[in-house]
Design a protein around this motif. Structure first.
Motif, PDB file in Angstrom:
ATOM      1  N   PHE A  63       0.844  -1.217   0.000  1.00 43.45           N
ATOM      2  CA  PHE A  63       0.000   0.000   0.000  1.00 43.45           C
ATOM      3  C   PHE A  63       0.872   1.259   0.000  1.00 43.45           C
ATOM      4  O   PHE A  63       0.532   2.262  -0.640  1.00 43.45           O
ATOM      5  CB  PHE A  63      -1.061  -0.045   1.121  1.00 43.45           C
ATOM      6  CG  PHE A  63      -0.795   0.750   2.369  1.00 43.45           C
ATOM      7  CD1 PHE A  63      -0.985   2.125   2.418  1.00 43.45           C
ATOM      8  CD2 PHE A  63      -0.372   0.120   3.546  1.00 43.45           C
ATOM      9  CE1 PHE A  63      -0.760   2.857   3.584  1.00 43.45           C
ATOM     10  CE2 PHE A  63      -0.145   0.841   4.712  1.00 43.45           C
ATOM     11  CZ  PHE A  63      -0.332   2.218   4.727  1.00 43.45           C
ATOM     12  N   ILE A  64       2.053   1.157   0.640  1.00 41.07           N
ATOM     13  CA  ILE A  64       2.940   2.331   0.646  1.00 41.07           C
ATOM     14  C   ILE A  64       3.533   2.540  -0.765  1.00 41.07           C
ATOM     15  O   ILE A  64       3.698   3.684  -1.218  1.00 41.07           O
ATOM     16  CB  ILE A  64       4.035   2.182   1.731  1.00 41.07           C
ATOM     17  CG1 ILE A  64       3.363   2.215   3.125  1.00 41.07           C
ATOM     18  CG2 ILE A  64       5.084   3.280   1.612  1.00 41.07           C
ATOM     19  CD1 ILE A  64       4.307   2.113   4.298  1.00 41.07           C
ATOM     20  N   ALA A  65       3.806   1.432  -1.477  1.00 38.46           N
ATOM     21  CA  ALA A  65       4.330   1.561  -2.853  1.00 38.46           C
ATOM     22  C   ALA A  65       3.321   2.307  -3.724  1.00 38.46           C
ATOM     23  O   ALA A  65       3.689   3.130  -4.566  1.00 38.46           O
ATOM     24  CB  ALA A  65       4.625   0.188  -3.422  1.00 38.46           C
ATOM     25  N   ALA A  75      -3.870   2.272  -3.286  1.00 38.43           N
ATOM     26  CA  ALA A  75      -3.411   2.069  -1.906  1.00 38.43           C
ATOM     27  C   ALA A  75      -4.605   1.716  -1.015  1.00 38.43           C
ATOM     28  O   ALA A  75      -4.542   0.813  -0.172  1.00 38.43           O
ATOM     29  CB  ALA A  75      -2.721   3.330  -1.394  1.00 38.43           C
ATOM     30  N   TYR A  76      -5.731   2.410  -1.232  1.00 39.53           N
ATOM     31  CA  TYR A  76      -6.925   2.160  -0.407  1.00 39.53           C
ATOM     32  C   TYR A  76      -7.435   0.733  -0.627  1.00 39.53           C
ATOM     33  O   TYR A  76      -7.830   0.054   0.313  1.00 39.53           O
ATOM     34  CB  TYR A  76      -8.027   3.175  -0.742  1.00 39.53           C
ATOM     35  CG  TYR A  76      -9.252   2.979   0.119  1.00 39.53           C
ATOM     36  CD1 TYR A  76      -9.266   3.454   1.426  1.00 39.53           C
ATOM     37  CD2 TYR A  76     -10.358   2.286  -0.349  1.00 39.53           C
ATOM     38  CE1 TYR A  76     -10.360   3.242   2.248  1.00 39.53           C
ATOM     39  CE2 TYR A  76     -11.455   2.069   0.467  1.00 39.53           C
ATOM     40  CZ  TYR A  76     -11.458   2.556   1.759  1.00 39.53           C
ATOM     41  OH  TYR A  76     -12.543   2.335   2.566  1.00 39.53           O
ATOM     42  N   GLU A  77      -7.390   0.301  -1.876  1.00 39.07           N
ATOM     43  CA  GLU A  77      -7.870  -1.051  -2.169  1.00 39.07           C
ATOM     44  C   GLU A  77      -7.073  -2.100  -1.407  1.00 39.07           C
ATOM     45  O   GLU A  77      -7.634  -3.046  -0.853  1.00 39.07           O
ATOM     46  CB  GLU A  77      -7.763  -1.308  -3.654  1.00 39.07           C
ATOM     47  CG  GLU A  77      -9.106  -1.653  -4.149  1.00 39.07           C
ATOM     48  CD  GLU A  77      -9.288  -1.638  -5.597  1.00 39.07           C
ATOM     49  OE1 GLU A  77      -8.596  -2.401  -6.261  1.00 39.07           O
ATOM     50  OE2 GLU A  77     -10.157  -0.858  -5.983  1.00 39.07           O
ATOM     51  N   SER A  84     -11.287  -3.202   7.684  1.00 41.97           N
ATOM     52  CA  SER A  84     -12.541  -2.565   7.287  1.00 41.97           C
ATOM     53  C   SER A  84     -12.656  -1.152   7.838  1.00 41.97           C
ATOM     54  O   SER A  84     -13.570  -0.434   7.485  1.00 41.97           O
ATOM     55  CB  SER A  84     -13.738  -3.423   7.719  1.00 41.97           C
ATOM     56  OG  SER A  84     -13.475  -3.987   8.952  1.00 41.97           O
ATOM     57  N   LEU A  85     -11.750  -0.748   8.725  1.00 40.00           N
ATOM     58  CA  LEU A  85     -11.858   0.591   9.315  1.00 40.00           C
ATOM     59  C   LEU A  85     -10.509   1.317   9.255  1.00 40.00           C
ATOM     60  O   LEU A  85      -9.982   1.749  10.293  1.00 40.00           O
ATOM     61  CB  LEU A  85     -12.320   0.487  10.778  1.00 40.00           C
ATOM     62  CG  LEU A  85     -13.633  -0.245  11.073  1.00 40.00           C
ATOM     63  CD1 LEU A  85     -13.805  -0.496  12.559  1.00 40.00           C
ATOM     64  CD2 LEU A  85     -14.828   0.561  10.560  1.00 40.00           C
ATOM     65  N   PRO A  86      -9.922   1.497   8.064  1.00 42.10           N
ATOM     66  CA  PRO A  86      -8.573   2.077   8.019  1.00 42.10           C
ATOM     67  C   PRO A  86      -8.491   3.517   8.552  1.00 42.10           C
ATOM     68  O   PRO A  86      -7.483   3.889   9.154  1.00 42.10           O
ATOM     69  CB  PRO A  86      -8.179   2.013   6.541  1.00 42.10           C
ATOM     70  CG  PRO A  86      -9.450   1.823   5.792  1.00 42.10           C
ATOM     71  CD  PRO A  86     -10.400   1.124   6.710  1.00 42.10           C
ATOM     72  N   LEU A 117       0.346   7.157   7.331  1.00 46.42           N
ATOM     73  CA  LEU A 117       0.087   6.912   5.908  1.00 46.42           C
ATOM     74  C   LEU A 117      -1.251   6.198   5.727  1.00 46.42           C
ATOM     75  O   LEU A 117      -2.007   6.492   4.802  1.00 46.42           O
ATOM     76  CB  LEU A 117       1.232   6.088   5.293  1.00 46.42           C
ATOM     77  CG  LEU A 117       2.563   6.842   5.185  1.00 46.42           C
ATOM     78  CD1 LEU A 117       3.665   5.927   4.646  1.00 46.42           C
ATOM     79  CD2 LEU A 117       2.427   8.066   4.274  1.00 46.42           C
ATOM     80  N   GLU A 118      -1.553   5.280   6.634  1.00 52.02           N
ATOM     81  CA  GLU A 118      -2.848   4.584   6.562  1.00 52.02           C
ATOM     82  C   GLU A 118      -3.985   5.599   6.692  1.00 52.02           C
ATOM     83  O   GLU A 118      -4.952   5.594   5.928  1.00 52.02           O
ATOM     84  CB  GLU A 118      -2.940   3.538   7.689  1.00 52.02           C
ATOM     85  CG  GLU A 118      -4.241   2.769   7.677  1.00 52.02           C
ATOM     86  CD  GLU A 118      -4.361   1.766   8.821  1.00 52.02           C
ATOM     87  OE1 GLU A 118      -3.632   1.891   9.831  1.00 52.02           O
ATOM     88  OE2 GLU A 118      -5.198   0.846   8.706  1.00 52.02           O
ATOM     89  N   ARG A 119      -3.837   6.487   7.666  1.00 53.72           N
ATOM     90  CA  ARG A 119      -4.852   7.522   7.862  1.00 53.72           C
ATOM     91  C   ARG A 119      -4.975   8.401   6.615  1.00 53.72           C
ATOM     92  O   ARG A 119      -6.082   8.720   6.177  1.00 53.72           O
ATOM     93  CB  ARG A 119      -4.448   8.375   9.084  1.00 53.72           C
ATOM     94  CG  ARG A 119      -5.276   9.627   9.189  1.00 53.72           C
ATOM     95  CD  ARG A 119      -4.780  10.575  10.255  1.00 53.72           C
ATOM     96  NE  ARG A 119      -5.406  11.870  10.030  1.00 53.72           N
ATOM     97  CZ  ARG A 119      -5.651  12.765  10.949  1.00 53.72           C
ATOM     98  NH1 ARG A 119      -5.298  12.533  12.180  1.00 53.72           N
ATOM     99  NH2 ARG A 119      -6.226  13.901  10.658  1.00 53.72           N
TER     100      ARG A 119
END
Ligand SMILES: Cc1cc2nc3c(=O)[nH]c(=O)nc-3n(C[C@H](O)[C@H](O)[C@H](O)COP(=O)(O)OP(=O)(O)OC[C@H]3O[C@@H](n4cnc5c(N)ncnc54)[C@H](O)[C@@H]3O)c2cc1C
Length: 463
Positions: A63-65, A75-77, A84-86, A117-119
Motif C-alpha cells: 500500500f505504501i508503494a 493504496a486504499y484497495e 474494514s476501518l482504516p 500513511l494509513e490515515r
C-alpha cells in the motif's frame, strides 16, 4: 528517489494551548506531499517484517508503494482487503508496538510512519470517492450480530459482502461502540465512524439501536426469528472500582460514565442537556489510554488542574506514548508511584480531596511488571473536587446470565474454542473485548473478520 531521512515527517498538530480548550481533532493529518515524501522512506523490504507486526496482516509495503506511485485509490484497495476501518485504525492503533516496531528503518532512526500513511489514504479515499458501494447479491441466509463496536461492525461487513442478510442489534442509541462513546472527538472525529456505518448500511446491513440483547430479546429468540448464527461483540463496558472509602461521593465517576457523557451525549456542547461536573481540580486514577482520554477531556471542560494518579512508574504505563506526550503538552500533571486510599467528602457529600500514598517498585508480579509497594509514612491529600476512576473494565454479565450453555471464564469473558470465535454453543460466535477483556480496536476487528469466515463456512456446511 528514496528518502533517507532518519526522522518521520512530523504530523501537523493543533498547538497544545489552543487544543486544550477545544474538542477538535488534535492531529491534522499529512498533506499529499508529506504522504508521498514519507512513503519514499519505505525500503519495500522483500521479507516485509512490518506485516508480521500487524494483527490483520495488511500488505503494508504494497500500500505504501501505491502512495509512492501516487495511486491513492490503489493504496486504499490494498488496505481495505485486510482492514474494514482504516480511517479509524490509522488514528488509534498502537503502531509503535505493532507494525512500526518491526520496521527496518526503525533500527537506525524512526520507523516509517505507517499509521499516518494509513490515515492519509483512508481520508483521501473518503474525500475523493463518493461512489456508493456495490450492493452484494444476497445468498438467502440470515446472521445476527450483537453489538455495533469495531468487532461487530467488521463481522457484519464481511458477512454482508459474502451475501448474508445481517442485522446488528446495539444497546445504545448510536452504533460505533467505544469508537463513539469512549474515544474522544479530538482523537477520532465521530463523522469518520458514522461514514463507516453508513457504508455498511449501504450494502444492506441493518442496524437496530436501543436493543439490549438479554433484555429485549434473548439469543434463543434470535435463533427462533430465523437467524442461523449469532456473533457476540458486546465489548467490556463494565467499569471496575478500587473499593476504597468515598467512591460513592458526588463527583466520583467511572471513566466510562464520564467519557460517555462527554462523547456520546456531547456534554461539552452548550446545546446538550447532559449534565457534567465542570470541576476545578480533577484526579484521574489509572495509566491507560482511557485515563489519558478522561484527563484530556477534563482539561477541555475547563479544569485548572488535572492529575493522572498512577501506582506504578511512567515506564509501566499502558497508555500509548503519543497519548502520554499529548497529555503532558496539554498541561496534565502526572503523579506516578501514587495510589489513592480514600476519597474525602464535604458535609453535602461532594468530593473535596483524595488521600494518597506514595509507592515504590518491588519484584515483578504475574503481569511481568514490577509490583508497586506502599512507601511508609508517605500519605498526603490531593486537593481535588472530582475523581475519575479508570482502572479497567470487564464484560457486562447480561449476555452470559441470559444465555444457556455459554461458557465464560473467571473474568466474565466468553470462552471461544479457537481463532474462529466459536463458543460452547453451536452457531454462536464471539470476539473482541467480550472475549479478550479490554484490548485494542485492531484485535477486535481481527476477531470479527475471523468469525465472519467461520460463520460463512458453518452455514454453507449446513446448506
Ligand atoms: C476511552 C477508550 C479509549 C481507547 N483507546 C484506544 C486506542 O487508542 N487504540 C486502541 O486500539 N484501542 C483503544 N481502546 C480499546 C478499544 O476501543 C476496544 O478494544 C474496542 O472498541 C473493542 O471493540 P468491541 O467491538 O469488542 O467492543 P466495543 O467497542 O465495546 O463495542 C461493544 C458494543 O456492544 C454493545 N453492547 C453491549 N452489550 C450489549 C447487549 N447486551 N446488547 C446489544 N448491544 C450490546 C455496546 O453498547 C457497544 O456498542 C480504547 C477504549 C476506551 C474505553
Amino acid at each position: 528517489m528514496a528518502n533517507m531521512s532518519l526522522k518521520k515527517n512530523p504530523m501537523p498538530v493543533q498547538e497544545p494551548n489552543v487544543r486544550n480548550h477545544n474538542f477538535e481533532e488534535v492531529a491534522l493529518g499529512y498533506t499529499y506531499e508529506q504522504a508521498v515524501d514519507e512513503a519514499n522512506r519505505c525500503l519495500n523490504c522483500k521479507h516485509k517484517p512490518c506485516v508480521a507486526g500487524c494483527p490483520v496482516a495488511i500488505d503494508i509495503p504494497a500500500f505504501i508503494a501505491k502512495i509512492r506511485e501516487e495511486d491513492m485509490e490503489g493504496a486504499y484497495e490494498i488496505l481495505s482487503q485486510s482492514s474494514s476501518l482504516p480511517a479509524v485504525c490509522g488514528r488509534v492503533c498502537p503502531q509503535e508496538t505493532q507494525c512500526e516496531s518491526k520496521c527496518v528503518r526503525g533500527i537506525k532512526g524512526e520507523p516509517v510512519a505507517i499509521g499516518r500513511l494509513e490515515r492519509f489514504v483512508a481520508d483521501y479515499h473518503m474525500a475523493h470517492n463518493t461512489a456508493a458501494p456495490a450492493v452484494p447479491v444476497q445468498n438467502g441466509h440470515k446472521v445476527a450480530v450483537i453489538g455495533a463496536g469495531p468487532s461487530g461492525l467488521t463481522c457484519a461487513g464481511d458477512l454482508a459482502k459474502a451475501g448474508y442478510e445481517v442485522a446488528i442489534f446495539e444497546a445504545l442509541h448510536l452504533a460505533g461502540g467505544v469508537l463513539v462513546y469512549g474515544i474522544p472527538e479530538f482523537r477520532l472525529p465521530k463523522k469518520i465512524v458514522q461514514k463507516e456505518i453508513d457504508n455498511l448500511k449501504a450494502i444492506g446491513v441493518s442496524v437496530d439501536t436501543n436493543m439490549v440483547i438479554g433484555k429485549v430479546l434473548s439469543i434463543d429468540e434470535l435463533f427462533e426469528m430465523g437467524y442461523e448464527a449469532v456473533y457476540i461483540g458486546t465489548g467490556a463496558g463494565l467499569p471496575r472500582f478500587m473499593n476504597i472509602p468515598g467512591e460513592n461521593l458526588k463527583g466520583v465517576y467511572s471513566a466510562n460514565e464520564f467519557l460517555t457523557r462527554v462523547n456520546l451525549m456531547k456534554a461539552y456542547q452548550d446545546s446538550s442537556n447532559t449534565p457534567i461536573q465542570h470541576a476545578k481540580s480533577v484526579a484521574v486514577v489509572g495509566g491507560g489510554n482511557v485515563a489519558m482520554d478522561a484527563a484530556r477531556c477534563a482539561k477541555r471542560l475547563g479544569a485548572e488542574n488535572v492529575y493522572i494518579v498512577y501506582r506504578r512508574s511512567e515506564a509501566e504505563m499502558p497508555a500509548r506514548l503519543e497519548e502520554v506526550e499529548h497529555a503532558k503538552e496539554e498541561g496534565i500533571i502526572f503523579h506516578v508511584l501514587t495510589n489513592p486510599t480514600e476519597i474525602l467528602g464535604d458535609e453535602n457529600g461532594f468530593v473535596h480531596g483524595m488521600k494518597c500514598v506514595q509507592m515504590e517498585l518491588g519484584e515483578p508480579d504475574a503481569s511481568g511488571r514490577r509490583r508497586p509497594i506502599v512507601k511508609e509514612n508517605s500519605e498526603f491529600v490531593l486537593d481535588v473536587d472530582c475523581v475519575v476512576m479508570s482502572i479497567g473494565t470487564s464484560p457486562n454479565p447480561l449476555i452470559r446470565n441470559t444465555t444457556k450453555g455459554l461458557d465464560t471464564n473467571s473474568h466474565g469473558c466468553i470462552i471461544t474454542k479457537d481463532d474462529s470465535g466459536l463458543t460452547s454453543r453451536e452457531g454462536v460466535y464471539a470476539g473482541g473485548d467480550a472475549v479478550t477483556g479490554a484490548a485494542t480496536v485492531i484485535l477486535a476487528m481481527g476477531a470479527g473478520k475471523h468469525a465472519a469466515k467461520a460463520i460463512d463456512e458453518y452455514i454453507q456446511s449446513k446448506a
